[in-house]
Design an enzyme around this catalytic site. Sequence first.
Site, PDB file in Angstrom:
ATOM      1  N   PRO A 146      -2.003   0.175  14.762  1.00 49.05           N
ATOM      2  CA  PRO A 146      -2.612  -0.403  14.345  1.00 49.05           C
ATOM      3  C   PRO A 146      -3.683   0.358  13.269  1.00 49.05           C
ATOM      4  CG  PRO A 146      -3.547  -0.082  16.321  1.00 49.05           C
ATOM      5  CD  PRO A 146      -1.175   0.863  15.989  1.00 49.05           C
ATOM      6  N   CYS A 192     -22.173   2.108 -13.053  1.00 47.87           N
ATOM      7  CA  CYS A 192     -22.586   1.603 -14.203  1.00 47.87           C
ATOM      8  C   CYS A 192     -21.456   0.707 -14.303  1.00 47.87           C
ATOM      9  CB  CYS A 192     -22.207   3.026 -14.751  1.00 47.87           C
ATOM     10  SG  CYS A 192     -23.742   3.950 -15.184  1.00 47.87           S
TER      11      CYS A 192
HETATM   12  N1  LLP Z   1       1.128   0.296   9.168  1.00 48.64           N
HETATM   13  C1  LLP Z   1       1.728   0.223   7.222  1.00 48.64           C
HETATM   14  C2  LLP Z   1       3.274   0.658   7.192  1.00 48.64           C
HETATM   15  C3  LLP Z   1       0.695   0.299   6.439  1.00 48.64           C
HETATM   16  O1  LLP Z   1       1.187  -0.076   5.400  1.00 48.64           O
HETATM   17  C4  LLP Z   1      -0.589  -0.411   7.333  1.00 48.64           C
HETATM   18  C5  LLP Z   1      -1.792  -0.553   6.578  1.00 48.64           C
HETATM   19  C6  LLP Z   1      -0.666  -0.322   8.005  1.00 48.64           C
HETATM   20  C7  LLP Z   1       0.466   0.328   9.232  1.00 48.64           C
HETATM   21  C8  LLP Z   1      -2.305  -0.647   9.158  1.00 48.64           C
HETATM   22  O2  LLP Z   1      -2.273  -2.111   9.448  1.00 48.64           O
HETATM   23  P1  LLP Z   1      -3.585  -2.623   9.949  1.00 48.64           P
HETATM   24  O3  LLP Z   1      -3.583  -2.456  11.343  1.00 48.64           O
HETATM   25  O4  LLP Z   1      -4.952  -1.736   9.334  1.00 48.64           O
HETATM   26  O5  LLP Z   1      -4.026  -3.616   9.421  1.00 48.64           O
HETATM   27  N2  LLP Z   1      -6.899  -1.835   2.430  1.00 48.64           N
HETATM   28  C9  LLP Z   1      -6.698  -2.308   2.247  1.00 48.64           C
HETATM   29  C10 LLP Z   1      -6.178  -2.435   3.761  1.00 48.64           C
HETATM   30  C11 LLP Z   1      -4.688  -1.881   3.213  1.00 48.64           C
HETATM   31  C12 LLP Z   1      -3.838  -1.965   4.422  1.00 48.64           C
HETATM   32  C13 LLP Z   1      -2.548  -1.351   3.983  1.00 48.64           C
HETATM   33  N3  LLP Z   1      -1.942  -1.344   5.279  1.00 48.64           N
HETATM   34  C14 LLP Z   1      -8.676  -3.172   2.997  1.00 48.64           C
HETATM   35  O6  LLP Z   1      -9.410  -2.349   2.929  1.00 48.64           O
HETATM   36  O7  LLP Z   1      -8.042  -4.035   4.342  1.00 48.64           O
END
Ligand code: LLP
Length: 427
Positions: free
Chosen positions: A287, A355
């Site tokens: 997470p 910008c």
């Molecule tokens: N594991 C892997 C392999 C991942 O690619 C990611 C996130 C996570 C875990 C963690 O996921 P989470 O629990 O945070 O959902 N920049 C985007 C989110 C990109 C997520 C990329 N991978 C945003 O700002 O919403």
Amino acid sequence: MSHFSYQNGELCAENVPLTQIARQFGSPTYIYSKAALVENFSSYSDACKKHGRGEGKALVCYSVKSNSNLAVLNVLGQLGSGFDIVSGGELLRVLAAGGSPRKVIFSGVGKSRDEMRLALSHDILCFNVESIPELHRLNEVAAETGKRAPVSLRVNPNVDAKTHPYISTGLKDNKFGVAYEDALETYRVAASLPHINVIGIDCHIGSQLLDDAPLLEAVDKLIDLIDTLAAEDIAIHHLDIGGGIGINYNNDAPVAVGDYLSRLFAKIDAWRAAKHGGAPITVLFEPGRSIVGNAGVLLTEVQFIKHGETKNFAIVDAAMNDLMRPAMYEAWHGVQPVLQRDVATQIYDVVGPVCESGDWLARARELAIGEGDLLAIMSAGAYGMTMSSNYNTRGRAAEVMVDGSAAHLIRKRESPGDLFALESLLP
Ligand code: LLP
């Protein structure tokens, strides 16, 4: 419980007024609540313990990409967190923050030889491998170092995470993981390589999921695969379900972590009892957002109020380079004035000084504000600072962590000099 709340008409992080932080550290500044971090991490670790999965039976590997500040990593490491990394740089951060490499899993589709070498030299827990060419490369690098690389395959279960297309990763047509239909063959290749030690299976289907049904569906598919592998004497010792649980940005109602984990462990326990005589399997999580997302805000100051022909703009000192999510995903972040003031409300677009027309942080918000007021951009703890840039030669924001009544600077504001220190003129 939110650790950002109004006390005597003033927005506070835990017990520290945000006005005090602005006076002390300036603006824009990312502000994190330590208590929120601890609480969010504990929602995972407590649920694991409740279901009989203490040390060795479950591991929460915090996803470093969501917020990689050393102080954040250190707080989580002290709570027993492992770490999900996607680069050699993130591994070095984890080590600098005192994290254990034995609790590190290394994800990502494009690991370089140097990154593999670095991770092998620190004996990380597992490489989450995403393709056959990567298996061969890892086998070669491990051979050079005389080691066997512990490996899990990231399997793409082809389930619809029902989230924003840019952050959905478990469907057939994206670059991540090994296709479900190819997984068995890929495991056979892995098992045949002398410097690869198959230990696990993983997936990550997307981010900001509000419902756990797609995750549980993905687990069903992985479980079937583990049984197929067992029949071929390929033993899987851990099941890594990735991250993905969402947070509340705008009246969202994400599933509670405890409820998700109860359903998940019930499913896994029933399967182990029926098929494996109750033999346990270690469960891993990755997470990010659900741990840091609501533990942080971006503090910014209104520079100008500008009344356009059709719109009012609040021009603030934070911009898309500080918080890219609105420009990139049209993401919604709450905006709260730090001081509740008795002035007429108007509808504003909250925009930055960069910008680009895409440089906005919030659109059409009803706010009672004026020039010089401080605003908090809410739910900015995840993918805020880590996605920031120096576009327009803007130094990145300072970062502060609040612990009770104390505010600690955990990253200095970048100065313009910092930004071109690595550049040089032609001879
Ligand atoms: N594991 C892997 C392999 C991942 O690619 C990611 C996130 C996570 C875990 C963690 O996921 P989470 O629990 O945070 O959902 N920049 C985007 C989110 C990109 C997520 C990329 N991978 C945003 O700002 O919403």
